[in-house]
Design a protein around this motif. Structure first.
Motif, mmCIF file in Angstrom:
data_model
loop_
_atom_site.group_PDB
_atom_site.id
_atom_site.type_symbol
_atom_site.label_atom_id
_atom_site.label_comp_id
_atom_site.label_asym_id
_atom_site.label_seq_id
_atom_site.Cartn_x
_atom_site.Cartn_y
_atom_site.Cartn_z
ATOM 1 N N PHE A 1 16.313 -10.929 42.422
ATOM 2 C CA PHE A 1 15.991 -12.211 42.219
ATOM 3 C C PHE A 1 15.235 -12.553 40.703
ATOM 4 C CE2 PHE A 1 15.811 -12.347 46.922
ATOM 5 C CZ PHE A 1 16.916 -13.094 47.306
ATOM 6 N N VAL A 2 14.672 -11.602 40.338
ATOM 7 C CA VAL A 2 14.157 -11.631 39.098
ATOM 8 C C VAL A 2 15.280 -11.586 37.878
ATOM 9 C CG1 VAL A 2 12.604 -10.331 37.265
ATOM 10 C CG2 VAL A 2 11.826 -10.642 39.781
ATOM 11 N N ARG A 3 16.222 -10.667 38.031
ATOM 12 C CA ARG A 3 17.377 -10.701 37.130
ATOM 13 C C ARG A 3 18.104 -12.021 37.150
ATOM 14 N NH1 ARG A 3 17.376 -5.486 38.970
ATOM 15 N NH2 ARG A 3 19.369 -5.995 40.238
ATOM 16 N N VAL A 4 18.270 -12.511 38.442
ATOM 17 C CA VAL A 4 19.294 -13.757 38.575
ATOM 18 C C VAL A 4 18.401 -14.920 37.688
ATOM 19 C CG1 VAL A 4 19.857 -15.698 40.046
ATOM 20 C CG2 VAL A 4 20.317 -13.234 40.614
ATOM 21 N N LEU A 5 17.223 -14.964 38.107
ATOM 22 C CA LEU A 5 16.418 -15.996 37.385
ATOM 23 C C LEU A 5 16.547 -15.968 35.982
ATOM 24 C CD1 LEU A 5 13.389 -16.486 39.973
ATOM 25 C CD2 LEU A 5 15.267 -18.135 39.363
ATOM 26 N N PRO A 12 22.727 -22.470 28.590
ATOM 27 C CA PRO A 12 22.459 -23.754 27.905
ATOM 28 C C PRO A 12 22.119 -24.859 29.136
ATOM 29 C CG PRO A 12 24.252 -22.543 27.025
ATOM 30 C CD PRO A 12 23.936 -21.562 28.315
ATOM 31 N N GLY A 13 21.472 -25.805 28.829
ATOM 32 C CA GLY A 13 21.213 -26.863 29.611
ATOM 33 C C GLY A 13 20.268 -26.775 30.836
ATOM 34 N N VAL A 14 19.723 -25.507 30.871
ATOM 35 C CA VAL A 14 18.818 -25.071 32.266
ATOM 36 C C VAL A 14 17.474 -25.353 31.406
ATOM 37 C CG1 VAL A 14 17.812 -23.408 33.769
ATOM 38 C CG2 VAL A 14 20.209 -23.621 33.337
ATOM 39 N N GLU A 15 16.668 -26.439 32.180
ATOM 40 C CA GLU A 15 15.287 -26.527 31.767
ATOM 41 C C GLU A 15 14.395 -25.527 32.271
ATOM 42 O OE1 GLU A 15 14.409 -30.609 32.869
ATOM 43 O OE2 GLU A 15 15.729 -31.466 31.355
ATOM 44 N N THR A 16 14.564 -25.169 33.443
ATOM 45 C CA THR A 16 13.742 -24.401 34.278
ATOM 46 C C THR A 16 14.579 -23.959 35.727
ATOM 47 O OG1 THR A 16 11.488 -23.554 35.201
ATOM 48 C CG2 THR A 16 12.501 -25.830 35.763
ATOM 49 N N ALA A 17 14.261 -22.892 36.168
ATOM 50 C CA ALA A 17 14.832 -22.310 37.364
ATOM 51 C C ALA A 17 13.487 -21.473 38.156
ATOM 52 C CB ALA A 17 16.174 -21.228 37.281
ATOM 53 N N GLY A 18 13.800 -21.519 39.598
ATOM 54 C CA GLY A 18 13.003 -20.877 40.156
ATOM 55 C C GLY A 18 13.600 -20.525 41.570
ATOM 56 N N ALA A 19 12.996 -19.927 42.537
ATOM 57 C CA ALA A 19 13.393 -19.537 43.972
ATOM 58 C C ALA A 19 12.209 -19.725 45.014
ATOM 59 C CB ALA A 19 13.876 -18.057 43.919
ATOM 60 N N GLU A 69 -4.942 -27.941 40.094
ATOM 61 C CA GLU A 69 -6.155 -27.104 39.419
ATOM 62 C C GLU A 69 -5.370 -25.512 39.438
ATOM 63 O OE1 GLU A 69 -10.697 -25.974 40.861
ATOM 64 O OE2 GLU A 69 -9.487 -27.146 42.331
ATOM 65 N N GLY A 70 -6.171 -24.947 38.662
ATOM 66 C CA GLY A 70 -5.883 -23.489 38.410
ATOM 67 C C GLY A 70 -4.502 -23.222 37.699
ATOM 68 N N ARG A 71 -3.841 -22.188 38.138
ATOM 69 C CA ARG A 71 -2.443 -21.659 37.469
ATOM 70 C C ARG A 71 -1.419 -21.663 38.292
ATOM 71 N NH1 ARG A 71 -1.039 -16.456 38.283
ATOM 72 N NH2 ARG A 71 -2.676 -14.999 38.950
ATOM 73 N N ASP A 72 -0.375 -21.533 37.944
ATOM 74 C CA ASP A 72 1.109 -21.247 38.683
ATOM 75 C C ASP A 72 1.021 -19.650 38.816
ATOM 76 O OD1 ASP A 72 3.254 -21.358 39.827
ATOM 77 O OD2 ASP A 72 4.486 -22.317 38.105
ATOM 78 N N VAL A 73 1.825 -19.184 39.944
ATOM 79 C CA VAL A 73 2.157 -17.914 39.883
ATOM 80 C C VAL A 73 2.868 -17.442 38.986
ATOM 81 C CG1 VAL A 73 2.214 -17.988 42.485
ATOM 82 C CG2 VAL A 73 4.381 -18.156 41.313
ATOM 83 N N ALA A 74 2.753 -16.063 38.415
ATOM 84 C CA ALA A 74 3.272 -15.577 37.149
ATOM 85 C C ALA A 74 4.057 -14.292 37.459
ATOM 86 C CB ALA A 74 2.274 -15.030 36.184
ATOM 87 N N ALA A 75 4.815 -13.868 36.709
ATOM 88 C CA ALA A 75 5.965 -12.784 36.599
ATOM 89 C C ALA A 75 4.850 -11.585 36.942
ATOM 90 C CB ALA A 75 6.821 -12.789 35.447
ATOM 91 N N THR A 76 3.875 -11.642 36.201
ATOM 92 C CA THR A 76 2.635 -10.396 36.442
ATOM 93 C C THR A 76 2.084 -10.346 37.837
ATOM 94 O OG1 THR A 76 0.980 -11.984 35.449
ATOM 95 C CG2 THR A 76 2.202 -10.473 33.950
ATOM 96 N N ASP A 77 2.114 -11.245 38.693
ATOM 97 C CA ASP A 77 1.738 -11.282 40.063
ATOM 98 C C ASP A 77 2.625 -10.428 41.028
ATOM 99 O OD1 ASP A 77 -0.699 -12.997 39.699
ATOM 100 O OD2 ASP A 77 0.852 -14.652 39.626
ATOM 101 N N THR A 78 2.455 -9.057 40.837
ATOM 102 C CA THR A 78 3.318 -8.199 41.399
ATOM 103 C C THR A 78 2.561 -7.323 42.763
ATOM 104 O OG1 THR A 78 2.823 -6.418 39.673
ATOM 105 C CG2 THR A 78 4.878 -7.826 39.382
ATOM 106 N N ALA A 79 3.190 -6.675 43.368
ATOM 107 C CA ALA A 79 2.722 -5.705 44.405
ATOM 108 C C ALA A 79 1.356 -5.047 44.023
ATOM 109 C CB ALA A 79 3.550 -5.233 45.092
ATOM 110 N N ASP A 80 1.453 -4.343 42.921
ATOM 111 C CA ASP A 80 0.642 -3.368 42.376
ATOM 112 C C ASP A 80 -0.679 -4.326 41.658
ATOM 113 O OD1 ASP A 80 2.154 -4.436 40.078
ATOM 114 O OD2 ASP A 80 1.501 -2.662 39.085
ATOM 115 N N LYS A 81 -0.833 -5.574 41.744
ATOM 116 C CA LYS A 81 -1.760 -6.404 41.382
ATOM 117 C C LYS A 81 -2.447 -7.125 42.697
ATOM 118 C CE LYS A 81 -1.243 -5.794 37.105
ATOM 119 N NZ LYS A 81 0.046 -6.205 36.425
ATOM 120 N N PRO A 82 -3.746 -7.668 42.311
ATOM 121 C CA PRO A 82 -4.416 -8.299 43.411
ATOM 122 C C PRO A 82 -3.750 -9.409 43.960
ATOM 123 C CG PRO A 82 -5.940 -7.705 41.595
ATOM 124 C CD PRO A 82 -4.549 -7.344 41.207
ATOM 125 N N GLY A 83 -3.581 -9.539 45.224
ATOM 126 C CA GLY A 83 -3.113 -10.818 45.951
ATOM 127 C C GLY A 83 -3.448 -12.104 45.466
#
Length: 174
Positions: A1-5, A12-19, A69-83
């Motif tokens: 999913f990371v690679r697809v995103l 071109p023309g894509v403003e943003t994408a998520g899943a 309030e706060g922040r969005d989830v990030a690519a750095t929010d991975t299994a080896d980081k705090p939940g």
């Protein structure tokens, strides 16, 4: 999913994408009991339930869900980081009335070994359809911390979506 995103976001023309594992308005998805840090210790059968969805970074932007309030989830929010989790405004008011929910902690009862910190509060989302007007207590877990076997791809573009659909399909196939 990371690679697809990554591929889709580069088109071109894509403003943003998520899943997301279950799209809003579909009346699907799962609920789980939740244990709030500092709250009463309850048997599983008495713990309050909340809607649980899994999402990737940039899904809020693709769906135009406001971060309050706060922040969005990030690519750095991975299994080896705090939940971490995002929660809806209704959930914040339900469990932490009159105070900020950011920084508070909880555990999903089906994965009690992981304590998760609320890093953001988002506007309420109609998860169960337009006809159901009651706001839902919901939380959103980053896909990097709860890998899901299927996800719906969400693409936001300023142009006619049909004009980029073949390029999106090619990015997915690649």
């Amino acid at each position: 999913f990371v690679r697809v995103l990554e591929r889709v976001r580069a088109l071109p023309g894509v403003e943003t994408a998520g899943a997301m594992n279950t799209l809003p308005l579909t009346d699907g998805g799962s609920t789980q009991p939740v244990a709030i840090e500092g709250g009463p210790v309850l048997p599983l059968s008495e713990q309050p339930e909340v809607a649980v969805r899994v999402l990737s970074p940039e899904t809020l932007g693709a769906l135009r869900i406001r971060l309050l309030e706060g922040r969005d989830v990030a690519a750095t929010d991975t299994a080896d980081k705090p939940g971490v989790v995002l929660i809806t405004e209704t959930m914040a008011k339900r469990f932490w009335p009159g105070q900020s929910a950011v920084g508070k902690r909880l555990k999903l009862s089906f994965s009690p070994e992981i304590q998760r910190e609320v890093v953001g509060v988002v506007a309420d989302v109609k998860l169960r359809g337009l006809a159901k007007t009651e706001p839902v207590s919901a939380l959103f877990v980053p896909h990097g911390q709860m890998p899901w076997g299927w996800m719906a791809l969400l693409v936001r573009t300023a142009q006619d979506p049909a004009s980029i659909s073949s390029a999106v399909r090619a990015a997915v196939r690649a």
